[in-house]
Design an enzyme around this catalytic site. Sequence first.
Site, mmCIF file in Angstrom:
data_model
loop_
_atom_site.group_PDB
_atom_site.id
_atom_site.type_symbol
_atom_site.label_atom_id
_atom_site.label_comp_id
_atom_site.label_asym_id
_atom_site.label_seq_id
_atom_site.Cartn_x
_atom_site.Cartn_y
_atom_site.Cartn_z
ATOM 1 N N CYS A 185 0.887 -1.166 0.000
ATOM 2 C CA CYS A 185 0.000 0.000 0.000
ATOM 3 C C CYS A 185 0.924 1.214 0.000
ATOM 4 C CB CYS A 185 -0.860 -0.020 1.261
ATOM 5 S SG CYS A 185 -1.849 1.466 1.507
ATOM 6 N N CYS A 216 -0.293 3.747 -6.489
ATOM 7 C CA CYS A 216 -1.302 3.155 -5.612
ATOM 8 C C CYS A 216 -1.537 1.753 -6.139
ATOM 9 C CB CYS A 216 -2.602 3.962 -5.657
ATOM 10 S SG CYS A 216 -3.981 3.155 -4.810
HETATM 11 N N1 DGL Z 1 -3.740 0.506 -2.365
HETATM 12 C C1 DGL Z 1 -3.519 1.628 -1.483
HETATM 13 C C2 DGL Z 1 -2.311 2.431 -1.953
HETATM 14 O O1 DGL Z 1 -1.481 1.875 -2.611
HETATM 15 C C3 DGL Z 1 -4.791 2.378 -1.367
HETATM 16 C C4 DGL Z 1 -4.782 3.353 -0.258
HETATM 17 C C5 DGL Z 1 -6.139 3.701 0.286
HETATM 18 O O2 DGL Z 1 -6.721 2.860 0.965
HETATM 19 O O3 DGL Z 1 -6.584 4.821 0.051
HETATM 20 O O4 DGL Z 1 -2.122 3.572 -1.690
#
Ligand code: DGL
Length: 269
Positions: free
Chosen positions: A70, A194
């Site tokens: 993440c 992301c």
């Molecule tokens: N997959 C997460 C990232 O890479 C999402 C973050 C979120 O929950 O907003 O930032």
Amino acid sequence: MPVGVFDSGLGGLTVQQAIAARLPDQSVVYLGDNKHAPYGVRDHEQIYELTKAAVERLWQEGCDLVIIACNTASAVAVKRMQETWLPENKRVLGVFVPLIEAVTERQWGDNSAPREVDVKQVALFATPATVATRAFQRELAFRAIGVDVEAQPCGGLVDAMEANDLELAEALVQSHVSALLRRMPTPQAAVLGCTHYPILKDCFQNALGPNVEVYSQGTIVAKSLVDYLIRHPEFAENGGSRFLTTGDAAKVSTAATRFLGKQMEFQSA
Ligand code: DGL
């Protein structure tokens, strides 16, 4: 021992899938904190505390090495955890640095002085929290000189993807890409900062045009993990994989199956 892979929700599955393709025998425990997703609109203290709790949950599963799949948690929490909290025998690895090493043509862990690289203009698409940390620009500056970064906070995109609203997600990609191109009309590279966004890679590529190289993390992080496990075989173990969620396991299984386009089975964390 199994490797832990953590994300706020479904996005880290793009990293887990790439790891499974590169290391099909490696045991992995995936944890999605779907109950608290999205992280990208939370303040830094909340993100730090939630990330610590998730890592501790993965320790209970025997995962002494946890990939923070993440970017939001990587940008906000990983450095602080490594410097102030992590016990000697545990490791957390973020997904940011391998991506920047790929953009700046570096080998894993090459910490030599910053140098000129081919790419001069980079578009960054990430959550509002990730963009606010400026972690990408900071890490890039350690490795490359003369690179302009224009960052677009992609508000709403993770929510739409967690809700499996692909139509809204695609419309949001169009509008976020247009907003960025107004400020940087001809980027050479675009970074999907992301782990949710690789599912929409084609949509980003179409909106950006064929001349922009789009970097996404799955394969890059999987390759870094292969290198890491060669250096640290004590963290590797063959076996099956399990998928845990802090949310409603049945709902998350359905959402994950749609997200990846293949059958996924989650259990309650
Ligand atoms: N997959 C997460 C990232 O890479 C999402 C973050 C979120 O929950 O907003 O930032």
